[in-house]
Design a protein around this motif. Structure first.
Motif, PDB file in Angstrom:
ATOM      1  N   SER A 120       0.819  -1.206   0.000  1.00  0.00           N
ATOM      2  CA  SER A 120       0.000   0.000   0.000  1.00  0.00           C
ATOM      3  C   SER A 120       0.855   1.260   0.000  1.00  0.00           C
ATOM      4  O   SER A 120       0.538   2.249  -0.673  1.00  0.00           O
ATOM      5  N   SER A 121       1.954   1.238   0.744  1.00  0.00           N
ATOM      6  CA  SER A 121       2.846   2.401   0.772  1.00  0.00           C
ATOM      7  C   SER A 121       3.753   2.459  -0.447  1.00  0.00           C
ATOM      8  O   SER A 121       4.205   3.530  -0.850  1.00  0.00           O
ATOM      9  N   ARG A 124       0.808   3.018  -3.770  1.00  0.00           N
ATOM     10  CA  ARG A 124      -0.020   4.230  -3.629  1.00  0.00           C
ATOM     11  C   ARG A 124      -1.034   4.331  -4.766  1.00  0.00           C
ATOM     12  O   ARG A 124      -1.077   5.323  -5.508  1.00  0.00           O
ATOM     13  N   LEU A 125      -1.849   3.308  -4.888  1.00  0.00           N
ATOM     14  CA  LEU A 125      -2.831   3.249  -5.971  1.00  0.00           C
ATOM     15  C   LEU A 125      -4.024   4.152  -5.670  1.00  0.00           C
ATOM     16  O   LEU A 125      -4.345   4.406  -4.506  1.00  0.00           O
ATOM     17  N   PRO A 126      -4.724   4.629  -6.704  1.00  0.00           N
ATOM     18  CA  PRO A 126      -5.956   5.409  -6.482  1.00  0.00           C
ATOM     19  C   PRO A 126      -7.003   4.568  -5.755  1.00  0.00           C
ATOM     20  O   PRO A 126      -7.037   3.343  -5.889  1.00  0.00           O
ATOM     21  N   ARG A 127      -7.860   5.232  -5.010  1.00  0.00           N
ATOM     22  CA  ARG A 127      -8.872   4.526  -4.222  1.00  0.00           C
ATOM     23  C   ARG A 127      -9.786   3.666  -5.086  1.00  0.00           C
ATOM     24  O   ARG A 127     -10.226   2.601  -4.661  1.00  0.00           O
ATOM     25  N   ARG A 130      -8.204   0.169  -5.680  1.00  0.00           N
ATOM     26  CA  ARG A 130      -7.657  -0.592  -4.557  1.00  0.00           C
ATOM     27  C   ARG A 130      -8.401  -1.890  -4.280  1.00  0.00           C
ATOM     28  O   ARG A 130      -7.767  -2.914  -3.994  1.00  0.00           O
ATOM     29  N   ARG A 151       8.498   3.312  -8.014  1.00  0.00           N
ATOM     30  CA  ARG A 151       7.055   3.075  -7.923  1.00  0.00           C
ATOM     31  C   ARG A 151       6.447   2.733  -9.287  1.00  0.00           C
ATOM     32  O   ARG A 151       5.570   1.885  -9.391  1.00  0.00           O
ATOM     33  N   ARG A 155       4.433  -0.696  -9.957  1.00  0.00           N
ATOM     34  CA  ARG A 155       3.039  -0.754 -10.404  1.00  0.00           C
ATOM     35  C   ARG A 155       2.884  -1.612 -11.649  1.00  0.00           C
ATOM     36  O   ARG A 155       1.953  -2.413 -11.761  1.00  0.00           O
TER      37      ARG A 155
END
Length: 263
Positions: A120-121, A124-127, A130, A151, A155
């Protein structure tokens, strides 16, 4: 002032800037970044395909344990964590109750929650994405993502590995369940070893320190040593004790010299 700066700049040699003018921020060449992206995609596809073929073994094993085609496919679609799926059908095939089998599979799958905390850290995907991404948090996607340098690469590796593995795992699960009788013993094909082999290949380069290597070695000894005496899935849970045991041993060794100096 703008005209004066342009006049001064035109009088200077190429590549030289007036005093006090900062250089523009360096940007990575697009070609180099594209090459790195292709490397990540290639490696992620390799992991996804290699592990996805293990779905054959699960489909055959699940059908042999007495699960229907719909139940077998539902496990791969909704659970999608190979070790937990194998633990569930293995316990059922050994005569265990459905509740006991499900409990063992659940506890074995809790490791994905710890992967999720780290990812998660990192990602840092968009809500909005998730929930779907959480369904793809497994051993292989986590290791591919954590092995990247930034990152963006993490991803890409996570997405390509997860999507490839999910699609291929479910397809081969269906084919394995349909052709269980014709395929026969999966051990003869070596499909049941594909997942662990890829996992070890990804994990080995990450064991850089003595503590990490000691933890991995102790986990292997605990898992293999307890395999003949504990129910399926439990040795893996016990092997997780390797990390706190190694940390405890390091703490005691570090306190040893201090304790001796105080006497």
């Amino acid at each position: 002032m703008p005209e004066r700066n342009q006049t001064i700049q035109s009088a200077l040699p190429a590549g030289v800037r007036p005093a006090g003018e900062s250089a523009p921020p360096a940007t990575p060449p697009a070609a180099g970044r594209g090459g790195d992206d292709r490397t990540v995609v290639r490696d992620a596809l390799g992991v996804g395909v290699a592990v996805g073929l293990s779905g054959f073994a699960f489909g055959v094993t699940s059908a042999g344990a007495g699960l229907s085609l719909a139940q077998t496919c539902a496990l791969s679609l909704l659970v999608f964590t190979g070790a937990s799926q194998f633990a569930l059908v293995g316990a059922l095939a050994a005569g265990g109750s459905p509740l006991t089998a499900a409990a063992g599979a659940f506890f074995l799958g809790t490791r994905n929650a710890f992967y999720g905390l780290r990812l998660s850290s990192l990602l840092r995907l968009p809500r909005a994405v998730r929930p779907a991404a959480a369904h793809l948090v497994i051993d292989e996607t986590s290791l591919v993502a954590l092995a990247q340098r930034d990152r963006r690469a993490a991803r890409i590796g996570f997405a390509v590995t997860g999507i490839t593995l999910y699609l291929l795992w479910n397809l081969t699960t269906l084919l394995g369940a349909l052709g269980a009788a014709a395929l026969g013993d999966t051990a003869a094909w070596g499909l049941d070893a594909a997942g662990p082999a890829v996992f070890l290949a990804l994990l080995a380069p990450m064991l850089r320190t003595a503590a990490e290597r000691a933890t991995a070695g102790l986990a292997v000894l605990l898992g293999l040593g307890l395999l003949p005496v504990l129910p399926a899935g439990v040795p893996v849970l016990v092997a997780a004790l390797a990390a706190p045991l190694v940390l405890l041993a390091r703490g005691l060794r570090a306190k040893g010299p201090d304790r001796g100096e105080g006497r």
